[in-house]
Structures are given as structure tokens and as C-alpha cells.
Scaffold this active site. Structure first.
Site, mmCIF file in Angstrom:
data_model
loop_
_atom_site.group_PDB
_atom_site.id
_atom_site.type_symbol
_atom_site.label_atom_id
_atom_site.label_comp_id
_atom_site.label_asym_id
_atom_site.label_seq_id
_atom_site.Cartn_x
_atom_site.Cartn_y
_atom_site.Cartn_z
ATOM 1 C CD GLU A 424 -2.848 -0.640 -0.172
ATOM 2 O OE1 GLU A 424 -2.946 0.221 -0.528
ATOM 3 O OE2 GLU A 424 -3.421 -1.645 -0.570
HETATM 4 C C1 LIG Z 1 2.841 -9.604 0.300
HETATM 5 C C2 LIG Z 1 2.757 -8.649 -0.737
HETATM 6 C C3 LIG Z 1 1.416 -8.119 -1.179
HETATM 7 C C4 LIG Z 1 1.082 -7.224 -2.016
HETATM 8 N N1 LIG Z 1 -0.208 -6.823 -2.448
HETATM 9 C C5 LIG Z 1 -0.294 -6.020 -3.543
HETATM 10 C C6 LIG Z 1 -1.569 -5.986 -4.357
HETATM 11 O O1 LIG Z 1 -2.718 -6.637 -3.803
HETATM 12 N N2 LIG Z 1 -1.453 -5.267 -5.341
HETATM 13 C C7 LIG Z 1 -0.732 -4.511 -5.872
HETATM 14 O O2 LIG Z 1 -0.713 -3.883 -6.859
HETATM 15 N N3 LIG Z 1 0.438 -4.572 -5.385
HETATM 16 C C8 LIG Z 1 0.730 -5.298 -4.190
HETATM 17 N N4 LIG Z 1 1.783 -5.468 -3.681
HETATM 18 C C9 LIG Z 1 3.250 -4.728 -4.280
HETATM 19 C C10 LIG Z 1 3.498 -3.661 -3.208
HETATM 20 O O3 LIG Z 1 2.374 -2.538 -3.136
HETATM 21 C C11 LIG Z 1 4.962 -3.001 -3.817
HETATM 22 O O4 LIG Z 1 5.903 -4.220 -3.499
HETATM 23 C C12 LIG Z 1 5.260 -1.853 -3.028
HETATM 24 O O5 LIG Z 1 4.611 -0.668 -3.467
HETATM 25 C C13 LIG Z 1 6.845 -1.429 -3.289
HETATM 26 O O6 LIG Z 1 7.081 -1.503 -4.679
HETATM 27 P P1 LIG Z 1 8.371 -2.671 -5.240
HETATM 28 O O7 LIG Z 1 8.306 -3.674 -4.489
HETATM 29 O O8 LIG Z 1 8.459 -2.426 -6.543
HETATM 30 O O9 LIG Z 1 9.594 -1.898 -4.470
HETATM 31 P P2 LIG Z 1 10.413 -0.518 -5.178
HETATM 32 O O10 LIG Z 1 9.546 0.417 -5.568
HETATM 33 O O11 LIG Z 1 11.608 -1.055 -5.842
HETATM 34 O O12 LIG Z 1 10.970 0.016 -3.898
HETATM 35 C C14 LIG Z 1 12.384 -0.480 -3.254
HETATM 36 C C15 LIG Z 1 12.639 0.615 -1.971
HETATM 37 O O13 LIG Z 1 13.045 1.908 -2.663
HETATM 38 C C16 LIG Z 1 12.244 3.140 -2.348
HETATM 39 N N5 LIG Z 1 11.814 3.995 -3.107
HETATM 40 C C17 LIG Z 1 11.053 3.651 -4.257
HETATM 41 N N6 LIG Z 1 10.813 4.837 -4.818
HETATM 42 C C18 LIG Z 1 11.396 5.707 -4.221
HETATM 43 C C19 LIG Z 1 11.273 7.058 -4.332
HETATM 44 N N7 LIG Z 1 10.749 7.929 -5.337
HETATM 45 N N8 LIG Z 1 11.862 7.910 -3.139
HETATM 46 C C20 LIG Z 1 12.168 7.319 -2.102
HETATM 47 N N9 LIG Z 1 12.274 5.867 -2.268
HETATM 48 C C21 LIG Z 1 11.872 5.333 -3.044
HETATM 49 C C22 LIG Z 1 11.260 2.270 -1.402
HETATM 50 O O14 LIG Z 1 10.473 3.003 -0.447
HETATM 51 C C23 LIG Z 1 11.675 0.865 -0.959
HETATM 52 O O15 LIG Z 1 12.194 1.017 0.385
HETATM 53 C C24 LIG Z 1 2.300 -6.619 -2.600
HETATM 54 C C25 LIG Z 1 3.444 -6.759 -2.135
HETATM 55 C C26 LIG Z 1 3.696 -7.793 -1.371
HETATM 56 C C27 LIG Z 1 5.194 -8.109 -0.897
#
Ligand SMILES: Cc1cc2nc3c(=O)[nH]c(=O)nc-3n(C[C@H](O)[C@H](O)[C@H](O)COP(=O)(O)OP(=O)(O)OC[C@H]3O[C@@H](n4cnc5c(N)ncnc54)[C@H](O)[C@@H]3O)c2cc1C
Length: 583
Positions: A424
Site C-alpha cells: 500500500e
Molecule cells: C505480500 C505482498 C502483497 C502485495 N499486494 C499487492 C496488491 O494486492 N496489489 C498490488 O498492486 N501490489 C501489491 N503489492 C506490491 C507492493 O505494493 C509493492 O511491493 C510496493 O508498492 C513497493 O514496490 P516495489 O516492491 O517494486 O519496491 P520499489 O518500488 O522497488 O522500492 C524499493 C525501495 O525503494 C524505495 N523507493 C522507491 N521509490 C522511491 C522514491 N521515489 N523515493 C524514495 N524512496 C523510494 C522504497 O521505499 C523501497 O524502500 C504487494 C507486495 C507484497 C510483498
């Protein structure tokens, strides 16, 4: 030790911190509110909580395209929807009960205290209902809202793709109009919670995708409703292509989804073309408060388990004791337990205040309350889930070695809580949202009004001058001044277009906000408890509420000034990060 919903504590916070009494009347009395919470507690404690461990062990295997939840989960979900819990605060026009979001917030805390993995499914359905109710066509609403509100069907949120997580501008799923109002959706999504399962007959996917020739970036994203089962009863062109093996919340399926293997899944547009992100934000804001409440729920559960264990386990001799003591007698264990309890209560106060602001936004207060809810939502989400990680980790520590092995359940709470700061919108993204979008609301007037409300609590404490408060009044006043300094610093940086000055301190700023707001919630509760005691109320919980608020102010809120310094002076690390992170 399983879970017992803390009904009295919840009611106290609802009434004396979040102002439930303002919405009580002939239609909903204080007795009704208690009855609803007690009934919810019966289901949470007796039906859902006992399944938490089974969900963790069983997982959600995928076989031949079907995903199964743990034994007992289907029946529990059926009991839960038959009780009408899914539509508690939904619009009566769609079959809901129209009760305040504030009451639903307390119930959401219970479902998730009982089992986060279970509570997650309705949380997403709630977001789907909200997005559809606000942005869907009349036809779509008529077709889907009733079954979503009853819980007969569930909803998902399909945003994430392998290359598009926090940055949805990178999203690649495609949509093409069929010509009769329908669209064909093609794309791959990952991490989709409850993307496939056996709890409901139909799953209503809300999917973000791009239309051909849409503008690049987030302005070219549209939102589609893509049901698993189409209105004519046939299966849509979509499937669960994999299930993630993960650290926690094993009871909830996290699915990879393939849309359009055979030419395109059929979907309907929600809202306007290219305006999908705005619609999705409706869904995400509701879900963000829900995730904050997941944090409160699991923190409560971990605290209950740790306290029960600390009363049983005997080791060492506390000063002045004869023979071995229960570990709860040791000052350091008391410190851990009080920290767990106080942060849980502080986060509960913040989440309930946010829900109350959402209720007020539906009523006469309108925009000002809406803005207050917008300001508090990232704090409710990130602070509550950060502390959930800390509290569940302390829960393991209180158990010693027994916490690290799986037997007591403390380890599962810690594993389950870890996701809350990630999904989220990560907590880092929440902090950026708070600083760059929420502080500037109404030129800073929204945050200033919030600071004024905090000051009123501190002034009340100082006026009471009750020795039982210790240094609470002075600490709260100092905390508010620290938050004020850091807020002015951030607003100045934004006003002079220096995001590079504001962003390094975003996360410490959010922590500071949560700490001070949480302390004020506890202090407000302490004042109400004091007034009740003076009025002859013999509730044994009142003295404890005052003691807990004092503990938080004197032991945790003292960090406020340091956090403000970090916000204002700590950003220099960005100049040297390239040197320190080399290699
Ligand atoms: C168990 C689980 C359930 C989930 N359920 C859903 C779901 O139902 N629907 C759905 O669509 N998604 C879902 N997700 C996805 C989840 O919302 C994403 O994992 C999350 O938004 C982070 O994206 P990412 O994993 O690509 O990490 P990234 O975006 O790659 O982030 C990695 C790190 O970089 C930081 N970061 C990234 N961009 C920036 C920025 N601009 N400035 C500062 N810091 C930054 C982040 O804070 C984080 O610490 C789920 C994930 C998991 C693990």
C-alpha cells in the site's frame, strides 16, 4: 495465547480520543456501539483467531489454476460475511449498514488482530467498493456493488508489475476498446493479494492499464474492472500464474496474474480514460488506513502474548523479592511491555482519529475534515506499521529463546508484521506524501490546525496540574514545539522549491508527527480517565491509562527534539552519501 479483542480499550479510545460521541444519537447509542464491538469480538476471538496458525502452516497452494486457503478458512469467511461485517459502514443503498467508519475501524483492528492474512481480503474488497462507488458507472455499480458489499464476491487491486512498483508511471499493461463499451486487457501483474482463492465465487479485479496512444507517465493510466467470472457466467481470459513464497502472511495468497493469454481479458472502464490513478487513489487511501489498523491489530496481539508469557515465566530475582520472580517483575521487561502497550495505544488513537475525520468529511464539516483525514492518513499507515514491526520484535524479545522458535506464535507476529511497511505504498513513500503533498494543503493551514488541536491537549494537561501526570504536560508541550519547528522548516523548503532539503528528513518528520500525535491521543485519554475517576467512575483501567500516557511522554516523546534536529540538520548526508555508499 491467542487473541482477545480489547473491547473496553477500543471503546474508550473511540469515545474519548476519536470523538465517537459526536455521532451517537437515537440511531446509534453508546450501548449499541458496545454491543456491536462485543459481537465483532466474539467472531474475531472465537472464529478467526484460532485459524491464524493454520493459515501460516498451510499457506495457499496453487494446483491446476486453483488456490486453496487453509482448512476452516472458507467456513470462517462464510460466518464472517453472514454476520454482515463486510458491509458495516457501506452505503445502505448497496446493502451496507451505513454505520460510522470509526466503528468499522475498530472492527477492522479486530479482524486483523485475529489474523492479518484473513483480514487482508476484506480490506482490499473495501477499497474496491470505495473506488467503484465513487467513480463507477451506474451500470457497473448495479452489477457489482451489492455482491461486493455482502462479501459474496471479493475485490483485488492490480497495480504492481515487475518493473513498476512505487513508480506506477512505468506500468505496461495494455487496454484496447472493443467498441461496445468493453475493453480487452493484456498484461502481467505481480504480488496481487487474493488474486485467486477459494473463499468466493467471483473475484473482481481492479486493474491499471494503458490505452493505446495514452500520454506517457501517470497521466496515461486508466482503471478497469475485470471480473474473474463474466456476467454471462463464462470465465474471463485471466489466470493466476504463480504464488509467492514469502516471509509472512502465509495464509493469504500473493499471486502473479496473467491477463489476456487468449487475446485479452474483458474489462469495463472505471472513471474516465487516463484518469485511473485518481480513482485508484480513492481505493488506496481507504486501504492505507486499513493497513495502519492491521499494524494496531497485530501489535495488540503481540503485546497480549508477551504480557501473558511475562507473567508466567520465572527467572532471576527482582529487587526486594523473595525467591525467583516472574520476569514481568523486572524493570527491563516492564520497559518492553509498557513500550509495546503504549505504542499500540498511540497508533490506535491516530488511526481512529483518521477514521473520525473521514466520517466528518461525509458530514457538515466537509472539506476541512477531508483535508485533516488526508494529512493523517500517511501517518496512520506508516507510524502504525513501523511500530507494529518494533512491537512484534519486542514481543519476541520478551519471550527470550521461546520467541525465536515458532511455538509461542511471537515469531509469526513478527514475520507477519514485516509486510505492513511495504505494501500500500512503502513507508518511505508515505513520508514523501506527507511532506510534499499533505503539509502544503491549504497553504499549511491544515497542519497548523492540527498543531493547534495538539496544543489544546497540552494546555489541558498543564491546567489539570495533576501529580499523577508527572512531566507529561511539559513533555507534550516540548514535543509540539519540536513538531512545529520541523513543520515550519519543511514548509519553507517546499515554498522555496527545495525538495532536496525537505526529502532527506521526510521519514524522521513522519516519525516525529506520529510520536507527538500519538502522545496527544494518550494524554487526551489520560485526561478523560482522570475526569471519570473524579466523577466516581470505578473502572480499574483509568489509573492504568494515566500511567501509560505518562510513561509514553516521559520515555518515548523525549525523542521529539532529536527528531526535529534530524529533520532540520540531518539532510547534509545527501552531500556525502556518494562517498559513504561507495563500493
Ligand atoms: C505480500 C505482498 C502483497 C502485495 N499486494 C499487492 C496488491 O494486492 N496489489 C498490488 O498492486 N501490489 C501489491 N503489492 C506490491 C507492493 O505494493 C509493492 O511491493 C510496493 O508498492 C513497493 O514496490 P516495489 O516492491 O517494486 O519496491 P520499489 O518500488 O522497488 O522500492 C524499493 C525501495 O525503494 C524505495 N523507493 C522507491 N521509490 C522511491 C522514491 N521515489 N523515493 C524514495 N524512496 C523510494 C522504497 O521505499 C523501497 O524502500 C504487494 C507486495 C507484497 C510483498
Amino acid at each position: 495465547m491467542t487473541y482477545r479483542a480489547p473491547v473496553s480499550e477500543m471503546l474508550f479510545a473511540l469515545r474519548h480520543v476519536a470523538g465517537l460521541d459526536a455521532v451517537l444519537g437515537d440511531d446509534l447509542t453508546a450501548d449499541d456501539a458496545r454491543t456491536i464491538l462485543e459481537e465483532a469480538a466474539r467472531v474475531a476471538d472465537g472464529v478467526i483467531a484460532p485459524l491464524n496458525r493454520a493459515g501460516d502452516r498451510h499457506g495457499t497452494p496453487l494446483r491446476d489454476g486453483a488456490v486453496t486457503t487453509a482448512p476452516g478458512w472458507r467456513e470462517a469467511y462464510r460466518t464472517w460475511i453472514d454476520g454482515g461485517w463486510n458491509g458495516l459502514s457501506a452505503d445502505p443503498d448497496h446493502g451496507g449498514q451505513g454505520l460510522p467508519l470509526l466503528l468499522n475501524a475498530a472492527c477492522t483492528e479486530m479482524w486483523n488482530g485475529a489474523s492479518i492474512a484473513f483480514g487482508l481480503c476484506p480490506l482490499l474488497t473495501a477499497g474496491g467498493i470505495e473506488a467503484l462507488a465513487q467513480h463507477g458507472s451506474e451500470d457497473l455499480k448495479a452489477r457489482y456493488l451489492g455482491k461486493l458489499v455482502s462479501g459474496e464476491w471479493t475485490a483485488t487491486m492490480n497495480l504492481t508489475e515487475p518493473q513498476a512498483g512505487s513508480d506506477l508511471a512505468l506500468l505496461r499493461s495494455r487496454a484496447e476498446p472493443v467498441g461496445d463499451g468493453r475493453y480487452r486487457i493484456v498484461g502481467a501483474k505481480i504480488y496481487i493479494t487474493y488474486g485467486e482463492h477459494d473463499l468466493a465465487d467471483n473475484i473482481v479485479h481492479l486493474v491499471l492499464a494503458r490505452l493505446k496512444d495514452a500520454p506517457a507517465g501517470t497521466r496515461g493510466i486508466s482503471l478497469f474492472l475485470v471480473p474473474k467470472v463474466l456476467p454471462d457466467g463464462t470465465l474471463n481470459d485471466l489466470r493466476c500464474s504463480g504464488i509467492e513464497h514469502k516471509l509472512g502472511i502465509h495464509g493469504s495468497p500473493t499471486c502473479s496474474m496473467a491477463f489476456g493469454d487468449d487475446g485479452g481479458a474483458i474489462g469495463w472502464l472505471i472513471g474516465e480514460e487516463n484518469r485511473g490513478l485518481a480513482c485508484m487513489f480513492t481505493m488506496m487511501n481507504a486501504a492505507r488506513l486499513g493497513v495502519g489498523l492491521q499494524g494496531v491489530g497485530i501489535a495488540e496481539r503481540a503485546t497480549q502474548g508477551a504480557l501473558a508469557y511475562a507473567r508466567e515465566r520465572r527467572q532471576g530475582r527482582a529487587p526486594g523479592a523473595q525467591g525467583t520472580s516472574a520476569i514481568v517483575e523486572h524493570a527491563d521487561v516492564q520497559r518492553m511491555l509498557l513500550t509495546m502497550k503504549a505504542y499500540t495505544a498511540a497508533a490506535r488513537g491516530i488511526c481512529y482519529l483518521t477514521a473520525a475525520a473521514l466520517d466528518a468529511a461525509r458530514g457538515a464539516e466537509g472539506q476541512a475534515a477531508h483535508d485533516r483525514a488526508s494529512l493523517l492518513t500517511p501517518v496512520a499507515k506508516a507510524f502504525s506499521t513501523d511500530i507494529a514491526n518494533e512491537v512484534t520484535s519486542l514481543g519476541v524479545q520478551v519471550h527470550g529463546g521461546m520467541g525465536f522458535v515458532e511455538e509461542t506464535g511471537a515469531a509469526q507476529h513478527m514475520r507477519d508484521a514485516r509486510i505492513l511497511g511495504i505494501y500500500e505504498g512503502t513507508n518511505g513513500i508515505q513520508a514523501i506524501d506527507l511532506v510534499t503533498r499533505k503539509l502544503p494543503l491549504r497553504d499549511g493551514a491544515t497542519v497548523r490546525a492540527q498543531l493547534a488541536s495538539l496544543r489544546r491537549v497540552a494546555e489541558g494537561l498543564l491546567k489539570d496540574a495533576d501529580p499523577a501526570y508527572g512531566h507529561m504536560g511539559a513533555r507534550l508541550r516540548a514535543g509540539i514545539e519540536a513538531l512545529d519547528r520541523a513543520t515550519s522548516f519543511q514548509l519553507r523548503a517546499l515554498a522555496s522549491n527545495r525538495p532536496e532539503t525537505a526529502l532527506p528528513g521526510a521519514t524522521p518528520y513522519l516519525r516525529l508527527f506520529g510520536l507527538v500525535q500519538g502522545a496527544a491521543c494518550l494524554a487526551q485519554g489520560a485526561r478523560a480517565a482522570r475526569a471519570a475517576l473524579q466523577a466516581g467512575d470505578t473502572d480499574p483501567g483509568h489509573a492504568g491509562r494515566i500511567a501509560l500516557a505518562r510513561f509514553f511522554a516521559e520515555n518515548e516523546l523525549t525523542a521529539a527534539a532529536g527528531l526535529a534536529d534530524t529533520v532540520m540538520d540531518g539532510g547534509a548526508f545527501t552531500e556525502t552519501a556518494a562517498l559513504a555508499l561507495v563500493g
